[in-house]
Design an enzyme around this catalytic site. Structure first.
Site, PDB file in Angstrom:
ATOM      1  N   ALA A 198      14.989  10.093  -3.563  1.00  0.00           N
ATOM      2  CA  ALA A 198      13.523  10.144  -3.460  1.00  0.00           C
ATOM      3  C   ALA A 198      12.826  10.219  -4.812  1.00  0.00           C
ATOM      4  CB  ALA A 198      13.050  11.312  -2.607  1.00  0.00           C
ATOM      5  N   GLY A 199      11.681   9.563  -4.870  1.00  0.00           N
ATOM      6  CA  GLY A 199      10.809   9.642  -6.042  1.00  0.00           C
ATOM      7  C   GLY A 199      11.018   8.541  -7.058  1.00  0.00           C
TER       8      GLY A 199
ATOM      9  N   LYS B  86      22.475  11.975   6.771  1.00  0.00           N
ATOM     10  CA  LYS B  86      21.625  12.452   5.680  1.00  0.00           C
ATOM     11  C   LYS B  86      20.719  13.509   6.295  1.00  0.00           C
ATOM     12  CE  LYS B  86      17.595  11.511   2.991  1.00  0.00           C
ATOM     13  NZ  LYS B  86      16.598  10.576   2.467  1.00  0.00           N
TER      14      LYS B  86
ATOM     15  N   GLY C 278       8.258   8.898  -1.865  1.00  0.00           N
ATOM     16  CA  GLY C 278       7.211   7.875  -1.845  1.00  0.00           C
ATOM     17  C   GLY C 278       6.257   7.908  -3.022  1.00  0.00           C
TER      18      GLY C 278
ATOM     19  N   ASN D 138      13.796   3.821  -1.391  1.00  0.00           N
ATOM     20  CA  ASN D 138      13.284   2.954  -0.327  1.00  0.00           C
ATOM     21  C   ASN D 138      11.977   2.258  -0.737  1.00  0.00           C
ATOM     22  OD1 ASN D 138      12.964   3.447   3.294  1.00  0.00           O
ATOM     23  ND2 ASN D 138      12.319   1.751   2.069  1.00  0.00           N
ATOM     24  N   THR D 139      10.932   3.074  -0.935  1.00  0.00           N
ATOM     25  CA  THR D 139       9.594   2.511  -1.116  1.00  0.00           C
ATOM     26  C   THR D 139       9.522   1.522  -2.279  1.00  0.00           C
ATOM     27  OG1 THR D 139       8.783   4.645  -0.358  1.00  0.00           O
ATOM     28  CG2 THR D 139       7.148   3.138  -1.250  1.00  0.00           C
TER      29      THR D 139
END
Lengths: 273, 361
Positions: free
Chosen positions: A194-195, A106, A167, A216-217
């Site tokens: 992301a986001g 990635k 994040g 992830n977060t």
């Protein structure tokens, strides 16, 4: 969850997870089991080559990660998080290939420290170099149409535009642009990276026809990461199924789903209280 | 079980030193083996900031760790008072609370921290232990804190102590009570006598499956400016604490920490970590811009996959391994002493009434 292919490789799931920020390796492992992700990303930043080698040792953090990945039927996707130039990213990708024995990377090159926005020019340069070196490059990029098509033309088997900055959990910030990408790059494999903060946002991405989501977060920082991993799995499944089933088109005017004709007493005045 | 007449303890970190002292003062024969030299300790306990902060750490810990922390807060005062009266040393144990703050731009971090507490039944403002402070009350407690901080989570029952004095006092008290302390002696260099207590931390990695080291980096500072209690700064990319470490000649010492890096690496503090820690400090207490950096330190915390401590029987019932205290050594050690006494019958003269109080609560 139905499998799909990237390049010639079969990917078992459309939910992909990051491996940072979990309260403990145990919780991370359990969340990975609950999600059965297609890929689990792993970050190599902030460490020297010597430190990296220590981590794949028998007791290291990554050993626990590798076990969880293996038992969940997932795959490992090393990333170049924290790199600010093409040269840095290429170095880190080479290190990752050596450590994890995988051609997949990635590719992440940050252009702005505050928003963590990808650097489009450095990204293209790094992608070109890594593809020449026989890597399978999945670039994390902005939702710019020309950038995405350039990366695909270079030979990236998929591109990974952001939904919102890393994040932030703000979801799909520019739906119009994401729809445009899907329409203009109809044959490409598109992954939202992301986001994503909520399962409903992951589902929305899948309903738009995106092929997978990477987050992830939202899982790692949930009060109960394992339940949240499960919730995301179901949302991604449902969103993809809905896209395949064909979403209805929105209308301006209400249309009753039950016809009035044939219904007894339909002409009677409403009951007044 | 009849208590064994002799004990061999591996490791002079917090657990090993506490056990050596508690056992020796009961009149049993104790031999403590420590690989490092007495004048340059290598244990995580020596490097740690020594906070007893179950509420501040709640979001970074499991329920077991939290419960051990609540119990330890009840147990430390008696241990400290016995230790201080036996050695004449002062361990700087202070139970004057701690504060958690975030820059106004990072108010979401504060929200997340409060949400985590609420999720665990500890909603700020709903109990004695976890309160919210406004700007004026915050300023009253800590006048030197950045004036831009408008609110804080106030944890009035949390404690901290001076770990290096404590460890030195434990060694002195253990020797006074008849224990033999052999520094620069690794476990395998000496035949073990009697019951073995293996408290080697990361040094036991060969013998405990999945035990790993998690690197932490800290700075020691000195300043004329005063901060009276531990401060924690929430930030999107790292969490930081500043802990008072005593005063000499009108200059106060502090520890600033700590990074948490997944690596079994004891090399010196990196430039990046130092920059992150110091820029966060500058934001937390602007008056510290003229503080002096007196030392950098780094070490590895022993961690198990679930981040809980473990007490593992071995040596055919004639030994226990106590390990995996991770970043919660001072938070958990007294509670673990109590567990070892209750479940394995070791004579540690711990007051058992506290355990019952917690169980009833």
């Amino acid at each position: 969850m139905d499998a799909f292919t990237i390049g010639a490789e079969k990917i078992s799931s459309r939910l992909w997870l990051g491996s940072s920020l979990y309260p403990s390796p145990k919780v991370m492992g359990d969340a990975i089991q609950a999600a059965s992700p297609g890929f689990v990303t792993v970050s190599l930043r902030r460490q020297s080559a010597m430190q990296l080698r220590q981590q794949v040792s028998e007791h290291g953090h990554w050993h626990i990660l590798l076990q969880a990945v293996a038992t969940s039927g997932s795959r490992l996707l090393p990333n170049t998080a924290g790199c600010h130039s093409a040269a840095e990213a290429v170095n880190l990708a080479q290190l990752a290939r050596e450590l994890f024995a995988t051609r997949w990377i990635k590719l992440e090159v940050i252009g702005d420290d505050y928003t963590l926005q990808p650097h489009p020019l450095q990204l293209v340069e790094a992608a070109r170099e890594l593809i020449a070196q026989d890597f399978i490059v999945l670039p994390y990029c902005t939702d710019d149409l020309v950038l995405c098509s350039t990366l695909l033309e270079l030979g990236c088997p998929a591109v990974m535009p952001w939904g919102a900055p890393i994040g932030t959990g703000r979801g799909l910030m520019n739906i119009y642009q994401l729809k445009t990408l899907r329409q203009r790059l109809a044959d490409a494999t598109l992954i939202i990276d992301a986001g994503i903060g909520k399962p409903s946002q992951a589902m929305a991405a899948m309903e738009l026809g995106y092929d997978a989501v990477l987050l992830n977060t939202a899982v790692a920082r949930a009060h109960d990461p394992v339940s949240m991993a499960s919730a995301f799995r179901q949302a991604v499944d449902a969103g993809h199924m809905a896209y395949q089933a064909g979403l209805m088109v929105e209308r301006e005017q209400a249309v009753a789903s039950t016809p009035d004709i044939g219904k007894p007493f339909w002409q009677q005045a409403e009951v007044r209280l | 079980m009849t208590a064994p007449a002799a004990f061999t303890i591996y490791g002079a970190g917090l657990m090993g030193s506490l056990l050596a002292w508690r056992l020796a003062r009961q009149g049993v024969k104790v031999t403590l083996l420590e690989r490092a030299a007495e004048h340059s300790p290598q244990s995580a306990a020596w490097t740690a900031a020594a906070m007893v902060a179950p509420w501040a750490e709640r979001s970074a810990s499991t329920f077991d760790v939290f419960r051990n922390g609540e119990l330890s807060l009840q147990l430390w005062p008696q241990l400290i008072s016995e230790l201080e009266s036996e050695t004449g040393m002062s361990c700087g144990y202070q139970c004057n609370g701690s504060l958690v703050v975030a820059h106004p731009a990072d108010r979401n971090e504060m929200q997340q921290f409060c949400d985590q507490l609420s999720f665990n039944g500890l909603t700020p403002g709903m109990s004695e232990q976890v309160q919210m402070l406004d700007a004026a009350s915050l300023r009253e407690l800590e006048p030197n804190i950045n004036a831009e901080f408008r609110q804080a989570v106030w944890l009035p029952q949390e404690a901290h102590l001076q770990q290096r004095i404590l460890l030195t006092a434990l060694w002195r008290a253990a020797r006074q009570a008849g224990a033999e302390l052999l520094f620069e002696t690794a476990a395998e260099q000496q035949p073990a006598q009697g019951f073995i207590l293996d408290c080697r931390g990361t040094g036991a990695a060969e013998d405990i499956q999945q035990l790993r080291g998690v690197r932490g980096e800290v700075l020691w500072l000195e300043s004329e400016q005063r901060i009276s209690r531990p401060l924690r700064l929430l930030h999107p990319r790292y969490h930081l604490y500043l802990v008072p470490k005593g005063e000499s000649g009108g200059r106060y010492q502090y520890m600033l920490g700590a990074t948490e890096i997944e690596s079994d690496d004891r090399s010196p503090v990196s430039v990046r970590s130092a920059m992150e820690l110091l820029s966060a400090l500058y934001c937390l207490v602007p008056a510290f811009s003229e503080a002096r950096i007196i030392a950098f330190d780094s070490n590895c915390r022993p961690a198990l996959p679930d981040h809980n401590a473990a007490i593992i029987p071995f040596n055919n019932g004639q030994g226990l391994r106590v390990n995996g205290l991770f970043r919660h050594g001072y938070l958990q050690a007294p509670a673990l002493l109590l567990t070892i006494q209750q479940h394995f019958g070791l004579p540690l003269s711990m007051n058992e009434t506290y355990q019952q109080e917690v169980a009833c609560a």
